[in-house]
Design a protein around this motif. Sequence first.
Motif, PDB file in Angstrom:
ATOM      1  N   ASN A  34       5.399   6.851  22.303  1.00 43.25           N
ATOM      2  CA  ASN A  34       4.128   7.066  21.806  1.00 43.25           C
ATOM      3  C   ASN A  34       3.231   5.845  21.245  1.00 43.25           C
ATOM      4  O   ASN A  34       2.087   5.785  21.228  1.00 43.25           O
ATOM      5  CB  ASN A  34       3.889   7.868  20.518  1.00 43.25           C
ATOM      6  N   ASP A  35       3.928   4.709  21.591  1.00 41.39           N
ATOM      7  CA  ASP A  35       3.368   3.506  21.402  1.00 41.39           C
ATOM      8  C   ASP A  35       2.539   2.839  22.425  1.00 41.39           C
ATOM      9  O   ASP A  35       1.613   2.097  22.540  1.00 41.39           O
ATOM     10  CB  ASP A  35       4.284   2.112  20.998  1.00 41.39           C
ATOM     11  N   VAL A  36       3.016   3.484  23.894  1.00 48.10           N
ATOM     12  CA  VAL A  36       2.408   2.997  25.078  1.00 48.10           C
ATOM     13  C   VAL A  36       1.301   3.843  25.286  1.00 48.10           C
ATOM     14  O   VAL A  36       1.193   5.093  25.308  1.00 48.10           O
ATOM     15  CB  VAL A  36       3.275   3.136  26.322  1.00 48.10           C
ATOM     16  N   GLU A  65       3.576 -12.621  31.694  1.00 40.46           N
ATOM     17  CA  GLU A  65       3.694 -12.439  32.831  1.00 40.46           C
ATOM     18  C   GLU A  65       2.909 -11.279  33.647  1.00 40.46           C
ATOM     19  O   GLU A  65       2.202 -11.046  34.666  1.00 40.46           O
ATOM     20  CB  GLU A  65       5.048 -12.173  33.342  1.00 40.46           C
ATOM     21  N   LYS A  66       2.683 -10.020  32.991  1.00 37.63           N
ATOM     22  CA  LYS A  66       1.952  -8.938  33.417  1.00 37.63           C
ATOM     23  C   LYS A  66       0.668  -9.147  33.437  1.00 37.63           C
ATOM     24  O   LYS A  66      -0.204  -8.749  34.315  1.00 37.63           O
ATOM     25  CB  LYS A  66       2.161  -7.588  32.359  1.00 37.63           C
ATOM     26  N   MET A  67       0.075  -9.945  32.472  1.00 37.63           N
ATOM     27  CA  MET A  67      -1.402 -10.331  32.268  1.00 37.63           C
ATOM     28  C   MET A  67      -1.979 -11.140  33.463  1.00 37.63           C
ATOM     29  O   MET A  67      -2.840 -11.246  34.215  1.00 37.63           O
ATOM     30  CB  MET A  67      -1.850 -10.927  31.133  1.00 37.63           C
ATOM     31  N   HIS A  68      -0.925 -12.033  33.800  1.00 40.90           N
ATOM     32  CA  HIS A  68      -1.191 -12.989  34.939  1.00 40.90           C
ATOM     33  C   HIS A  68      -1.050 -12.268  36.220  1.00 40.90           C
ATOM     34  O   HIS A  68      -1.752 -12.361  37.325  1.00 40.90           O
ATOM     35  CB  HIS A  68      -0.167 -14.198  34.943  1.00 40.90           C
ATOM     36  N   GLU A  69      -0.314 -11.307  36.339  1.00 39.64           N
ATOM     37  CA  GLU A  69      -0.156 -10.422  37.595  1.00 39.64           C
ATOM     38  C   GLU A  69      -1.358  -9.813  37.896  1.00 39.64           C
ATOM     39  O   GLU A  69      -1.972  -9.407  38.790  1.00 39.64           O
ATOM     40  CB  GLU A  69       1.026  -9.403  37.481  1.00 39.64           C
ATOM     41  N   LEU A  70      -2.111  -9.153  36.737  1.00 45.21           N
ATOM     42  CA  LEU A  70      -3.189  -8.574  36.606  1.00 45.21           C
ATOM     43  C   LEU A  70      -4.464  -9.413  37.093  1.00 45.21           C
ATOM     44  O   LEU A  70      -5.028  -8.966  37.761  1.00 45.21           O
ATOM     45  CB  LEU A  70      -3.414  -7.682  35.537  1.00 45.21           C
ATOM     46  N   GLU A  88      -7.123  -0.027  35.161  1.00 43.03           N
ATOM     47  CA  GLU A  88      -6.276   0.896  34.400  1.00 43.03           C
ATOM     48  C   GLU A  88      -4.991   0.413  34.184  1.00 43.03           C
ATOM     49  O   GLU A  88      -4.200  -0.080  35.080  1.00 43.03           O
ATOM     50  CB  GLU A  88      -6.026   2.212  35.190  1.00 43.03           C
ATOM     51  N   ILE A  89      -4.536   0.205  32.956  1.00 38.20           N
ATOM     52  CA  ILE A  89      -3.294  -0.404  32.450  1.00 38.20           C
ATOM     53  C   ILE A  89      -2.638   0.424  31.480  1.00 38.20           C
ATOM     54  O   ILE A  89      -3.209   1.371  30.854  1.00 38.20           O
ATOM     55  CB  ILE A  89      -3.521  -1.827  32.099  1.00 38.20           C
ATOM     56  N   LYS A  90      -1.190   0.330  31.325  1.00 40.55           N
ATOM     57  CA  LYS A  90      -0.230   0.735  30.280  1.00 40.55           C
ATOM     58  C   LYS A  90      -0.047  -0.414  29.505  1.00 40.55           C
ATOM     59  O   LYS A  90       0.355  -1.595  29.878  1.00 40.55           O
ATOM     60  CB  LYS A  90       0.861   1.471  30.862  1.00 40.55           C
ATOM     61  N   ILE A 109       0.382  -5.946  27.996  1.00 36.94           N
ATOM     62  CA  ILE A 109       0.189  -5.128  29.239  1.00 36.94           C
ATOM     63  C   ILE A 109       1.779  -4.903  29.659  1.00 36.94           C
ATOM     64  O   ILE A 109       2.629  -5.724  29.701  1.00 36.94           O
ATOM     65  CB  ILE A 109      -0.383  -5.572  30.201  1.00 36.94           C
ATOM     66  N   THR A 110       2.128  -3.424  29.812  1.00 36.23           N
ATOM     67  CA  THR A 110       3.317  -3.371  30.309  1.00 36.23           C
ATOM     68  C   THR A 110       3.543  -2.885  31.635  1.00 36.23           C
ATOM     69  O   THR A 110       4.508  -2.775  32.360  1.00 36.23           O
ATOM     70  CB  THR A 110       4.124  -2.182  29.177  1.00 36.23           C
ATOM     71  N   GLU A 111       2.487  -2.272  32.322  1.00 40.42           N
ATOM     72  CA  GLU A 111       2.489  -1.773  33.412  1.00 40.42           C
ATOM     73  C   GLU A 111       0.835  -1.750  33.964  1.00 40.42           C
ATOM     74  O   GLU A 111      -0.170  -1.608  33.383  1.00 40.42           O
ATOM     75  CB  GLU A 111       2.845  -0.302  33.608  1.00 40.42           C
TER      76      GLU A 111
END
Length: 133
Positions: A34-36, A65-70, A88-90, A109-111
């Motif tokens: 529920n945190d995501v 790392e995910k922010m840089h990927e985005l 759109e992110i998770k 950001i996780t995904e």
Amino acid sequence: MKKALVLILCLSVFVSCKNESKTATETISQSENNDVKVLKGEFVYFADAAVLQTKEEVYGVILNEKMHELENQAKAYKKESTDMVPVEIKGIIKPKSEGEEGWPFQIEITEIVKVSPPLAQDATTIKIKNTNN
């Protein structure tokens, strides 16, 4: 200098609210964790500050790392470094640390779900120019 940049980013985020698209909506994921949350909004990364603006809230994005990927995916749609890109992110929403500058909430950001091209800009769009170059 950092405070000035944050102020400029804040101003550009609030001004762009007037031209907000209908696709910039926020939904909550009903997953096992529920945190995501699933968030849709506009993303910008400029000079070591990242922001996600949704219809309801503005979030500071945790630099990882995910922010840089985005950011790498968003670069394909940017004409200028200050352009905001629909995404759109998770991620996990966290309150900012006490004494830290920025928005009340941050997102880790996780995904990355989707990165889209920005809507066309018109004569009322405000652009930030770097005069130092």
